[in-house]
Design a protein around this motif. Sequence first.
Motif, PDB file in Angstrom:
ATOM      1  N   GLY A  71     -33.444 -22.196 -38.383  1.00  0.00           N
ATOM      2  CA  GLY A  71     -32.037 -21.807 -38.293  1.00  0.00           C
ATOM      3  C   GLY A  71     -31.358 -22.019 -39.626  1.00  0.00           C
ATOM      4  O   GLY A  71     -31.829 -21.548 -40.657  1.00  0.00           O
ATOM      5  N   ASN A  72     -30.250 -22.751 -39.638  1.00  0.00           N
ATOM      6  CA  ASN A  72     -29.534 -23.006 -40.884  1.00  0.00           C
ATOM      7  C   ASN A  72     -29.801 -24.409 -41.422  1.00  0.00           C
ATOM      8  O   ASN A  72     -29.052 -24.920 -42.242  1.00  0.00           O
ATOM      9  N   ARG A  73     -30.898 -25.021 -40.956  1.00  0.00           N
ATOM     10  CA  ARG A  73     -31.229 -26.370 -41.419  1.00  0.00           C
ATOM     11  C   ARG A  73     -32.560 -26.366 -42.170  1.00  0.00           C
ATOM     12  O   ARG A  73     -33.554 -25.854 -41.678  1.00  0.00           O
ATOM     13  N   LEU A  74     -32.522 -26.951 -43.361  1.00  0.00           N
ATOM     14  CA  LEU A  74     -33.710 -27.070 -44.191  1.00  0.00           C
ATOM     15  C   LEU A  74     -34.124 -28.537 -44.240  1.00  0.00           C
ATOM     16  O   LEU A  74     -33.313 -29.404 -44.580  1.00  0.00           O
ATOM     17  N   TYR A  75     -35.387 -28.809 -43.913  1.00  0.00           N
ATOM     18  CA  TYR A  75     -35.919 -30.168 -43.926  1.00  0.00           C
ATOM     19  C   TYR A  75     -36.800 -30.326 -45.161  1.00  0.00           C
ATOM     20  O   TYR A  75     -37.742 -29.555 -45.367  1.00  0.00           O
ATOM     21  N   VAL A  76     -36.467 -31.307 -46.000  1.00  0.00           N
ATOM     22  CA  VAL A  76     -37.151 -31.510 -47.271  1.00  0.00           C
ATOM     23  C   VAL A  76     -37.615 -32.954 -47.363  1.00  0.00           C
ATOM     24  O   VAL A  76     -36.837 -33.888 -47.110  1.00  0.00           O
ATOM     25  N   LEU A 119     -44.119 -30.096 -43.823  1.00  0.00           N
ATOM     26  CA  LEU A 119     -43.413 -30.504 -42.616  1.00  0.00           C
ATOM     27  C   LEU A 119     -43.631 -29.482 -41.506  1.00  0.00           C
ATOM     28  O   LEU A 119     -43.801 -28.292 -41.762  1.00  0.00           O
ATOM     29  N   ALA A 120     -43.620 -29.958 -40.262  1.00  0.00           N
ATOM     30  CA  ALA A 120     -43.655 -29.089 -39.088  1.00  0.00           C
ATOM     31  C   ALA A 120     -42.371 -29.334 -38.302  1.00  0.00           C
ATOM     32  O   ALA A 120     -42.000 -30.496 -38.071  1.00  0.00           O
ATOM     33  N   ALA A 121     -41.701 -28.272 -37.904  1.00  0.00           N
ATOM     34  CA  ALA A 121     -40.396 -28.459 -37.256  1.00  0.00           C
ATOM     35  C   ALA A 121     -40.153 -27.391 -36.207  1.00  0.00           C
ATOM     36  O   ALA A 121     -40.635 -26.263 -36.305  1.00  0.00           O
ATOM     37  N   THR A 122     -39.386 -27.786 -35.205  1.00  0.00           N
ATOM     38  CA  THR A 122     -38.819 -26.869 -34.218  1.00  0.00           C
ATOM     39  C   THR A 122     -37.321 -27.125 -34.196  1.00  0.00           C
ATOM     40  O   THR A 122     -36.799 -27.928 -34.975  1.00  0.00           O
ATOM     41  N   SER A 123     -36.615 -26.466 -33.317  1.00  0.00           N
ATOM     42  CA  SER A 123     -35.181 -26.737 -33.189  1.00  0.00           C
ATOM     43  C   SER A 123     -34.919 -28.123 -32.614  1.00  0.00           C
ATOM     44  O   SER A 123     -33.795 -28.619 -32.683  1.00  0.00           O
ATOM     45  N   ASP A 124     -35.964 -28.779 -32.096  1.00  0.00           N
ATOM     46  CA  ASP A 124     -35.806 -30.070 -31.423  1.00  0.00           C
ATOM     47  C   ASP A 124     -36.340 -31.245 -32.231  1.00  0.00           C
ATOM     48  O   ASP A 124     -35.759 -32.323 -32.225  1.00  0.00           O
ATOM     49  N   VAL A 125     -37.475 -31.047 -32.936  1.00  0.00           N
ATOM     50  CA  VAL A 125     -38.128 -32.171 -33.607  1.00  0.00           C
ATOM     51  C   VAL A 125     -38.627 -31.764 -34.990  1.00  0.00           C
ATOM     52  O   VAL A 125     -38.804 -30.577 -35.291  1.00  0.00           O
ATOM     53  N   LEU A 165     -49.562 -42.692 -41.015  1.00  0.00           N
ATOM     54  CA  LEU A 165     -48.449 -42.669 -40.076  1.00  0.00           C
ATOM     55  C   LEU A 165     -47.969 -41.229 -39.927  1.00  0.00           C
ATOM     56  O   LEU A 165     -47.807 -40.522 -40.917  1.00  0.00           O
ATOM     57  N   PHE A 166     -47.762 -40.815 -38.698  1.00  0.00           N
ATOM     58  CA  PHE A 166     -47.145 -39.524 -38.431  1.00  0.00           C
ATOM     59  C   PHE A 166     -45.917 -39.789 -37.572  1.00  0.00           C
ATOM     60  O   PHE A 166     -46.018 -40.310 -36.460  1.00  0.00           O
ATOM     61  N   ARG A 167     -44.759 -39.424 -38.111  1.00  0.00           N
ATOM     62  CA  ARG A 167     -43.497 -39.704 -37.439  1.00  0.00           C
ATOM     63  C   ARG A 167     -42.917 -38.414 -36.862  1.00  0.00           C
ATOM     64  O   ARG A 167     -42.865 -37.385 -37.547  1.00  0.00           O
ATOM     65  N   CYS A 168     -42.463 -38.500 -35.628  1.00  0.00           N
ATOM     66  CA  CYS A 168     -41.726 -37.403 -35.013  1.00  0.00           C
ATOM     67  C   CYS A 168     -40.256 -37.803 -34.982  1.00  0.00           C
ATOM     68  O   CYS A 168     -39.890 -38.815 -34.379  1.00  0.00           O
ATOM     69  N   LEU A 169     -39.433 -37.008 -35.642  1.00  0.00           N
ATOM     70  CA  LEU A 169     -38.014 -37.314 -35.753  1.00  0.00           C
ATOM     71  C   LEU A 169     -37.190 -36.328 -34.930  1.00  0.00           C
ATOM     72  O   LEU A 169     -37.561 -35.159 -34.778  1.00  0.00           O
ATOM     73  N   ASP A 170     -36.077 -36.811 -34.421  1.00  0.00           N
ATOM     74  CA  ASP A 170     -35.133 -35.954 -33.731  1.00  0.00           C
ATOM     75  C   ASP A 170     -34.501 -35.013 -34.753  1.00  0.00           C
ATOM     76  O   ASP A 170     -33.971 -35.456 -35.778  1.00  0.00           O
ATOM     77  N   ALA A 171     -34.564 -33.715 -34.502  1.00  0.00           N
ATOM     78  CA  ALA A 171     -34.074 -32.750 -35.480  1.00  0.00           C
ATOM     79  C   ALA A 171     -32.575 -32.843 -35.697  1.00  0.00           C
ATOM     80  O   ALA A 171     -32.071 -32.496 -36.769  1.00  0.00           O
TER      81      ALA A 171
END
Length: 366
Positions: A350-355, A25-31, A45-51
């Motif tokens: 930050g304090n959020r883990l995306y799995v 996964l690739a992530a910023t504080s925004d997406v 498919l490549f999806r950009c999700l709101d973080a």
Amino acid sequence: MPPTLPDAPHFAWKTPLTNQGLAGLAATSDVVVVADRDPADLTDLFRCLDAATGRERWLVAYPAPGNLDYGNSARAAPQIVGDLVILHGAFGHLVCAKLSTGEVQWRRNLRSEFNVTEKLVWGHTASPLVVGDSLVVFPGGSLASVAVLNLRTGATVRRIAGGPPAFASPIEAALGGRRQVVGYDQTTLGGWDLETGRRLWTLSPPRPDDFNVPTPIAVGGKLLVSTENNGTRLYDFDAEGRIVGQPIAVNEELAPDTHTPVVVGRRVFGIWSGLHCLDLDDGLKPVYRADDGAFDEYASLLASDDALLATTQRGELLLVDARADTFRLLARLKLFDDESGVYAHPALVGNRLYVRASDRIVCLEL
């Protein structure tokens, strides 16, 4: 890294996906950008999700039929570079899109454009490497083993001859006082001067037939390499930036075929039939080995100065003290029931883990 894990998972959101996926996964504080496939398994498919919410902001899709071992989804993690994101599919498609809108800026097909004829049972897996205004890719074709592209336009800046591709992602590092790109072809490890395209050195392992999946690690001007047939080795460099062929340290027990170890301070941590902790200052000798059953299968590692966070194939988190001289488990947390397909490398912001699990992506609040 948090000092502990919650007693039960607290998900800020869960978003379903339409197919299995392997890409990190690739992530910023925004997406958050996550790779997926359509239900028919014919389209990348490549999806950009709101973080904050997990809602989809945009989708990039293109036809990518084919059949690979371990599924057909992208393996390479998306690369976020300022206002751009680079998307790389398993069948050689390379797309640059605006991170804010998903608008495609340029696209290339590495297999057809660089005449890649080698059959890759696992597909194109190496994540593209950003070096300044350039994008370095490893097509492994007769027209370019390594290619340097303009990041903004996708135009070819340089083609470099060499062998068929391997699977590990390349890195950029100062080795022997010389900036270079380090990466694999099918049978050897090498370093390249990108300004000239010249290959600076070639390293053939003592034992052949490594898959060459784990990514090399630059540490203190030296290079740490792990493979399944040759274990973990530490190499030095001469004043011309060329590798010294005889390793200065070897540990044959840490020999992962797909997992990439991490370095924390002067220790190496890696997973191969257990969690291995090795001493960089003492010839890669073992500090300890933890035989917790969670480390029997594939797992990924995130690290801070004082802790490791392991995400296992079955969706369990283990928080480990990285400073202790023996295995010290700080906390563990089961995220999913009946899950065995967590291969994608998670992202921590930050304090959020995306799995990413087999059929969904979750945002866990730590």
